[in-house]
Design a protein around this motif. Structure first.
Motif, PDB file in Angstrom:
ATOM      1  N   HIS A  34     112.243   7.478  -2.410  1.00 57.98           N
ATOM      2  CA  HIS A  34     112.353   8.597  -1.441  1.00 57.98           C
ATOM      3  C   HIS A  34     112.820   9.814  -1.790  1.00 57.98           C
ATOM      4  N   THR A  35     113.851   9.795  -2.439  1.00 61.36           N
ATOM      5  CA  THR A  35     114.248  10.928  -2.925  1.00 61.36           C
ATOM      6  C   THR A  35     113.564  11.886  -4.010  1.00 61.36           C
ATOM      7  N   ILE A  36     112.940  10.838  -4.656  1.00 58.36           N
ATOM      8  CA  ILE A  36     112.096  11.475  -5.971  1.00 58.36           C
ATOM      9  C   ILE A  36     110.556  11.842  -5.166  1.00 58.36           C
ATOM     10  N   PHE A  37     110.140  11.313  -4.198  1.00 59.13           N
ATOM     11  CA  PHE A  37     109.195  11.467  -3.324  1.00 59.13           C
ATOM     12  C   PHE A  37     109.474  12.967  -2.608  1.00 59.13           C
ATOM     13  N   LYS A  38     110.495  13.191  -1.987  1.00 62.12           N
ATOM     14  CA  LYS A  38     110.962  14.288  -1.278  1.00 62.12           C
ATOM     15  C   LYS A  38     110.877  15.595  -2.187  1.00 62.12           C
ATOM     16  N   GLN A  39     111.553  15.203  -3.403  1.00 55.76           N
ATOM     17  CA  GLN A  39     111.496  16.220  -4.391  1.00 55.76           C
ATOM     18  C   GLN A  39     110.086  16.839  -4.948  1.00 55.76           C
ATOM     19  N   THR A  40     109.168  15.601  -5.345  1.00 53.81           N
ATOM     20  CA  THR A  40     108.003  15.947  -5.742  1.00 53.81           C
ATOM     21  C   THR A  40     107.219  16.500  -4.726  1.00 53.81           C
ATOM     22  N   VAL A  58      98.183  13.092  -5.673  1.00 52.31           N
ATOM     23  CA  VAL A  58      97.952  13.303  -7.140  1.00 52.31           C
ATOM     24  C   VAL A  58      96.589  13.496  -7.229  1.00 52.31           C
ATOM     25  N   ARG A  59      95.800  12.616  -6.347  1.00 54.30           N
ATOM     26  CA  ARG A  59      94.169  12.878  -6.424  1.00 54.30           C
ATOM     27  C   ARG A  59      93.576  14.237  -5.900  1.00 54.30           C
ATOM     28  N   GLU A  60      94.277  14.679  -4.801  1.00 58.34           N
ATOM     29  CA  GLU A  60      93.837  16.029  -4.171  1.00 58.34           C
ATOM     30  C   GLU A  60      94.695  17.183  -5.341  1.00 58.34           C
ATOM     31  N   ALA A  61      95.692  16.898  -5.872  1.00 52.65           N
ATOM     32  CA  ALA A  61      96.020  17.975  -7.016  1.00 52.65           C
ATOM     33  C   ALA A  61      95.171  18.075  -7.958  1.00 52.65           C
ATOM     34  N   GLU A  62      94.576  16.875  -8.456  1.00 51.27           N
ATOM     35  CA  GLU A  62      93.576  16.826  -9.613  1.00 51.27           C
ATOM     36  C   GLU A  62      92.149  17.722  -9.077  1.00 51.27           C
ATOM     37  N   LYS A  63      91.627  17.403  -7.693  1.00 49.54           N
ATOM     38  CA  LYS A  63      90.678  18.218  -7.267  1.00 49.54           C
ATOM     39  C   LYS A  63      90.999  19.777  -7.363  1.00 49.54           C
ATOM     40  N   GLU A  64      92.103  20.152  -7.048  1.00 51.16           N
ATOM     41  CA  GLU A  64      92.474  21.802  -7.104  1.00 51.16           C
ATOM     42  C   GLU A  64      92.587  22.257  -8.475  1.00 51.16           C
ATOM     43  N   ILE A  65      92.762  21.377  -9.468  1.00 47.29           N
ATOM     44  CA  ILE A  65      92.865  21.913 -10.692  1.00 47.29           C
ATOM     45  C   ILE A  65      91.675  22.029 -11.368  1.00 47.29           C
TER      46      ILE A  65
END
Length: 159
Positions: A34-40, A58-65
Motif C-alpha cells: 500500500h505504501t509503494i502504491f500510494k507513492q507511485t 500502467v496500461r493507461e500510462a502506456e497509452k498516454e506515451i
C-alpha cells in the motif's frame, strides 16, 4: 493419555503461534504494498486490489506515451521504442551520425543532428524511406557547419 493430550495441545499452540507470525508478516507485506502504491500513484484515493489497479494504471500510462499510427481509423499504437528501433535498424552503422535532438508528437518526428557529409544525409533519408512505419521523410535543412568538418541536418518524418 496425559502425554497425548500434552502433545496435541502443544501442537495446536505451535500452529496458532505460527499462524500469528505469518499473519503479522502478511500484514507487514500488505502495508509495504500500500505504501509503494500510494507513492507511485498518489492521486488514487481508494485501494482495493493494488496489483490490478497498478496494471490498469500502467496500461493507461502506456497509452498516454504512445500515439496513433495513422489518422484513417487505425487505432493501433506506435510506441517510442518502436520508432527508435526502426531508426536503429534503418540507419547503417557505417554512417557517421550524431543525433542532437529527437522530438515527436502525434504523427510527426523532428530529428536534428550532424553527420560527416551531404552524401550521408541522402543515405540516411534513402534508408529511412525503406521503413513501412515512416510515411514521408523530408530533409528540412542540410548545411555545412562553420568549421566545415560536419554537416548539420534536420529531418521531418511523418508517421
Amino acid at each position: 493419555m496425559f502425554f497425548l493430550l500434552l502433545c496435541l495441545s502443544a501442537f495446536f499452540i505451535n500452529i496458532k503461534y505460527e499462524t500469528n507470525l505469518l499473519q503479522k508478516e502478511l500484514d507487514r507485506v500488505n502495508m509495504s504494498i500500500h505504501t509503494i502504491f500510494k507513492q507511485t500513484f498518489p492521486d488514487v484515493k481508494i485501494i482495493v486490489d493494488p496489483l490490478m489497479q497498478m496494471k490498469v494504471n500502467v496500461r493507461e500510462a502506456e497509452k498516454e506515451i504512445s500515439f496513433e499510427k495513422s489518422g484513417d481509423g487505425d487505432y493501433s499504437y506506435v510506441k517510442a521504442m518502436d520508432i527508435l528501433y526502426e531508426l536503429s535498424i534503418n540507419i547503417s552503422d557505417e554512417i557517421d551520425i550524431e543525433i542532437n535532438r529527437f522530438l515527436f508528437s502525434e504523427r510527426r518526428i523532428v530529428m536534428t543532428g550532424t553527420t560527416d557529409n551531404f552524401n550521408s544525409v541522402d543515405r540516411i533519408k534513402t534508408n529511412l524511406d525503406k521503413s513501412s512505419l515512416f510515411k514521408n521523410i523530408t530533409i528540412s535543412s542540410a548545411t555545412a557547419e562553420n568549421n566545415g568538418t560536419r554537416v548539420k541536418f534536420n529531418f521531418a518524418i511523418d508517421l
